[in-house]
Design an enzyme around this catalytic site. Structure first.
Site, PDB file in Angstrom:
ATOM      1  N   ASN A  21       0.842  -1.192   0.000  1.00 38.73           N
ATOM      2  CA  ASN A  21       0.000   0.000   0.000  1.00 38.73           C
ATOM      3  C   ASN A  21       0.881   1.247   0.000  1.00 38.73           C
ATOM      4  O   ASN A  21       1.969   1.276   0.587  1.00 38.73           O
ATOM      5  CB  ASN A  21      -1.013   0.004   1.153  1.00 38.73           C
ATOM      6  CG  ASN A  21      -0.416  -0.201   2.524  1.00 38.73           C
ATOM      7  OD1 ASN A  21       0.623  -0.837   2.672  1.00 38.73           O
ATOM      8  ND2 ASN A  21      -1.061   0.332   3.538  1.00 38.73           N
ATOM      9  N   CYS A  70     -10.631  -3.158  -4.419  1.00 38.17           N
ATOM     10  CA  CYS A  70      -9.701  -4.178  -4.921  1.00 38.17           C
ATOM     11  C   CYS A  70     -10.464  -5.385  -5.460  1.00 38.17           C
ATOM     12  O   CYS A  70     -10.069  -5.993  -6.463  1.00 38.17           O
ATOM     13  CB  CYS A  70      -8.724  -4.599  -3.828  1.00 38.17           C
ATOM     14  SG  CYS A  70      -7.528  -3.305  -3.427  1.00 38.17           S
ATOM     15  N   CYS A 117     -10.220  -4.999   0.167  1.00 37.86           N
ATOM     16  CA  CYS A 117     -11.308  -4.023   0.237  1.00 37.86           C
ATOM     17  C   CYS A 117     -12.198  -4.140  -1.004  1.00 37.86           C
ATOM     18  O   CYS A 117     -11.864  -4.815  -1.992  1.00 37.86           O
ATOM     19  CB  CYS A 117     -10.751  -2.611   0.372  1.00 37.86           C
ATOM     20  SG  CYS A 117     -10.213  -1.883  -1.188  1.00 37.86           S
ATOM     21  N   GLU A 122       0.334   5.281   0.646  1.00 39.02           N
ATOM     22  CA  GLU A 122      -0.608   6.302   1.125  1.00 39.02           C
ATOM     23  C   GLU A 122      -0.184   7.704   0.684  1.00 39.02           C
ATOM     24  O   GLU A 122       0.880   7.896   0.079  1.00 39.02           O
ATOM     25  CB  GLU A 122      -0.729   6.199   2.649  1.00 39.02           C
ATOM     26  CG  GLU A 122      -1.302   4.849   3.064  1.00 39.02           C
ATOM     27  CD  GLU A 122      -1.605   4.748   4.554  1.00 39.02           C
ATOM     28  OE1 GLU A 122      -1.148   5.622   5.327  1.00 39.02           O
ATOM     29  OE2 GLU A 122      -2.302   3.788   4.932  1.00 39.02           O
ATOM     30  N   GLU A 160      -2.992  -4.694  -3.074  1.00 36.86           N
ATOM     31  CA  GLU A 160      -3.500  -5.576  -4.133  1.00 36.86           C
ATOM     32  C   GLU A 160      -3.544  -4.853  -5.470  1.00 36.86           C
ATOM     33  O   GLU A 160      -3.153  -5.383  -6.507  1.00 36.86           O
ATOM     34  CB  GLU A 160      -4.917  -6.063  -3.784  1.00 36.86           C
ATOM     35  CG  GLU A 160      -4.998  -6.898  -2.524  1.00 36.86           C
ATOM     36  CD  GLU A 160      -5.304  -6.068  -1.282  1.00 36.86           C
ATOM     37  OE1 GLU A 160      -4.734  -4.960  -1.154  1.00 36.86           O
ATOM     38  OE2 GLU A 160      -6.087  -6.530  -0.450  1.00 36.86           O
ATOM     39  N   CYS A 177      -4.108   0.578  -2.485  1.00 38.47           N
ATOM     40  CA  CYS A 177      -3.938  -0.670  -1.730  1.00 38.47           C
ATOM     41  C   CYS A 177      -2.848  -1.547  -2.345  1.00 38.47           C
ATOM     42  O   CYS A 177      -2.544  -1.445  -3.540  1.00 38.47           O
ATOM     43  CB  CYS A 177      -5.236  -1.469  -1.717  1.00 38.47           C
ATOM     44  SG  CYS A 177      -6.549  -0.731  -0.745  1.00 38.47           S
TER      45      CYS A 177
HETATM   46  N1  THU Z   1      -5.252  -1.557   2.474  1.00 39.94           N
HETATM   47  C1  THU Z   1      -4.695  -2.389   1.557  1.00 39.94           C
HETATM   48  O1  THU Z   1      -3.566  -2.166   1.108  1.00 39.94           O
HETATM   49  N2  THU Z   1      -5.393  -3.465   1.142  1.00 39.94           N
HETATM   50  C2  THU Z   1      -6.640  -3.786   1.598  1.00 39.94           C
HETATM   51  O2  THU Z   1      -7.236  -4.730   1.107  1.00 39.94           O
HETATM   52  C3  THU Z   1      -7.255  -3.025   2.676  1.00 39.94           C
HETATM   53  C4  THU Z   1      -6.575  -1.753   3.034  1.00 39.94           C
HETATM   54  C5  THU Z   1      -4.496  -0.392   2.922  1.00 39.94           C
HETATM   55  C6  THU Z   1      -5.067   0.920   2.487  1.00 39.94           C
HETATM   56  C7  THU Z   1      -4.527   1.856   3.552  1.00 39.94           C
HETATM   57  O3  THU Z   1      -3.218   2.264   3.163  1.00 39.94           O
HETATM   58  C8  THU Z   1      -4.420   0.994   4.788  1.00 39.94           C
HETATM   59  O4  THU Z   1      -4.476  -0.358   4.337  1.00 39.94           O
HETATM   60  C9  THU Z   1      -5.503   1.228   5.799  1.00 39.94           C
HETATM   61  O5  THU Z   1      -6.750   1.143   5.227  1.00 39.94           O
END
Ligand code: THU
Length: 131
Positions: free
Chosen positions: A42, A94, A91, A44, A55, A53
């Protein structure tokens, strides 16, 4: 099918997570039908909604390199200060991206920091897709 090696790749990819805002670090490893693997973490942003994310990072890396056919994705996540990692179900966004490129039998491998992992299919975790 042994997905232990794919989980190892996801755990390795998680180390590159850029998550200063949530503190939640995720790694993913995407197995293509030709056997190649693309990893992702991920990433940000100060504008929170711009986060990507793990994925989707893996999918976009693979698709941008010409891959269009996929077998499985391993995902692992947890807070940066956590002693143990937990399964991290993808999520909704994704799941929609998986739906774009994968069949209903695409495998989602959810692991932690042990050798155990769970297997799910895309249709199981995303039963009524928009397509
Ligand atoms: N996140 C992911 O990378 N994958 C997921 O399936 C769920 C959430 C990340 C997004 C964000 O940077 C952090 O987790 C918190 O939501």
């Amino acid at each position: 099918m042994d997905y232990g090696y794919l989980m190892d790749e996801a755990r390795r990819a998680r180390k590159a997570a850029y998550a200063p805002y949530s503190g939640f670090q995720v790694g993913a490893a995407l197995l293509c039908s030709d056997g190649s693997i693309f990893t992702g973490c991920n990433v940000e942003n100060a504008s929170y909604g711009a986060a990507n994310c793990a994925e989707r990072t893996a999918f976009f890396k693979a698709v941008s390199e010409g891959k269009r056919s996929f077998r499985a994705i391993a995902v692992v996540g947890g807070r940066e200060d956590a002693e143990h990692l937990d399964p991290c179900p993808p999520c909704g966004i994704c799941r929609q991206v998986m739906q774009e490129f994968c069949g209903e039998d695409f495998v989602i491998v959810l692991g932690n920091d042990s050798v155990d992992y769970e297997l799910h299919t895309l249709r199981e975790i995303f039963p009524l897709p928009f397509q």
